[in-house]
Design an enzyme around this catalytic site. Structure first.
Site, PDB file in Angstrom:
ATOM      1  N   ASP A  31      23.139  38.172  21.947  1.00 51.36           N
ATOM      2  CA  ASP A  31      24.244  38.365  22.880  1.00 51.36           C
ATOM      3  C   ASP A  31      25.225  37.242  22.597  1.00 51.36           C
ATOM      4  OD1 ASP A  31      26.012  38.252  25.033  1.00 51.36           O
ATOM      5  OD2 ASP A  31      24.493  38.726  26.531  1.00 51.36           O
ATOM      6  N   VAL A  32      26.376  37.580  22.027  1.00 49.95           N
ATOM      7  CA  VAL A  32      27.289  36.549  21.527  1.00 49.95           C
ATOM      8  C   VAL A  32      27.882  35.693  22.636  1.00 49.95           C
ATOM      9  CG1 VAL A  32      27.846  37.844  19.440  1.00 49.95           C
ATOM     10  CG2 VAL A  32      29.275  38.135  21.497  1.00 49.95           C
TER      11      VAL A  32
ATOM     12  N   TYR B 236      42.047  43.660  26.060  1.00 52.99           N
ATOM     13  CA  TYR B 236      41.560  43.655  24.682  1.00 52.99           C
ATOM     14  C   TYR B 236      42.581  42.996  23.760  1.00 52.99           C
ATOM     15  CZ  TYR B 236      40.032  45.650  20.188  1.00 52.99           C
ATOM     16  OH  TYR B 236      39.625  45.827  18.885  1.00 52.99           O
TER      17      TYR B 236
ATOM     18  N   ASP C 149      22.716  41.620  17.248  1.00 51.73           N
ATOM     19  CA  ASP C 149      23.259  42.640  18.151  1.00 51.73           C
ATOM     20  C   ASP C 149      22.434  42.630  19.430  1.00 51.73           C
ATOM     21  OD1 ASP C 149      24.551  45.074  19.181  1.00 51.73           O
ATOM     22  OD2 ASP C 149      25.066  45.484  17.097  1.00 51.73           O
TER      23      ASP C 149
END
Length: 253
Positions: free
Chosen positions: A61-62, A153, A37
């Site tokens: 941080d993806v 989204y 996360d």
């Protein structure tokens, strides 16, 4: 005996909400979990509560390739292998499509879509090397339909389903099953827009959802467990909707 005894699973967005509950349930079922996360304090707190033998927190941080590389390295150093991945991290912004700034649209693509891709790319070779395992991607109810006010989204969550299907086909030879969960209204920060009274949103969901309530993150975690365990051993490439019946349609009564 737990359903995930001996498994090592990386979970993104694990500091709170669905990811936190997945980490807690997986640990209870015998897995060693890596909580990734950008919310460092709460993430470390959850990992500490689960115990050093069972869990570790990594800053992830993806959207950053370097962070994924570091997370994979930290996982292998701590637990020796990786057997599963839960691509849970995601963000949402509420805006009409024609009023959505490009930066806002791109930020959701980066986290929800690119983050999922980077996770698959970074972790799948490790899962194959471990003898096979599972990847569960978090899409959404909106990945199966449309919804006004969350156009960006919705687009990213449709994309997650596409990635899931392709990954399931390409990674099957390496012993990896890939599926997606599609939550509807779940009682997390994401389902409660900033500036709107949570009680108002909860009442709204009661009127829209056939089961007349908002879902709980523990219920989503249970679905993620099913798709990560051998209970789903012949399932891959599929979306699983968990929405209290919302997608089924609307009632006039």
């Amino acid at each position: 005996m737990g359903k995930l005894d001996g498994r090592v699973v990386v979970i993104t967005g694990a500091a709170r909400g669905q990811g936190e509950q997945e980490a807690r349930l997986f640990a209870a079922e015998g897995a060693r979990v890596v909580l990734g996360d950008v919310l460092d304090e709460p993430g470390r707190a959850v990992a500490k509560e689960l115990g050093a033998e069972r869990a570790v927190y990594v800053h992830l941080d993806v959207t950053r390739e370097d962070d994924w590389s570091a997370a994979v390295a930290a996982t292998k150093e701590r637990f020796g292998r990786i057997d599963g991945l839960i691509n849970n991290a995601g963000i949402v912004r509420f805006n009409a499509l024609v009023e959505t700034p490009l930066e806002e649209f791109q930020s959701m693509v980066q986290v929800n879509q690119t983050g999922c891709f980077l996770g698959i790319r970074a972790v799948a070779p490790e899962i194959t090397a471990a003898g096979g395992g599972t990847i569960v991607n978090t899409s959404s109810y909106t990945g199966m339909t449309g919804m006004a006010g969350v156009g960006a989204y919705t687009a990213t969550k449709h994309a997650v389903l596409g990635l899931t299907r392709v990954a399931a086909i390409e990674l099957a030879a390496g012993g990896i099953r890939v599926n997606a969960i599609c939550p509807g209204a779940i009682d997390t920060a994401m389902s409660h827009p900033e500036g709107v009274d949570p009680a108002v949103m909860t009442d709204l969901y009661r009127t829209k959802v056939p089961l007349r309530r908002i879902g709980q993150p523990e219920e989503v975690a249970a679905l993620a467990l099913f798709l990560t365990s051998e209970d789903s051993s012949y399932i891959t490439g599929q979306p699983f909707v968990i929405d209290g019946g919302w997608l089924a349609g609307v009632s006039l009564f």
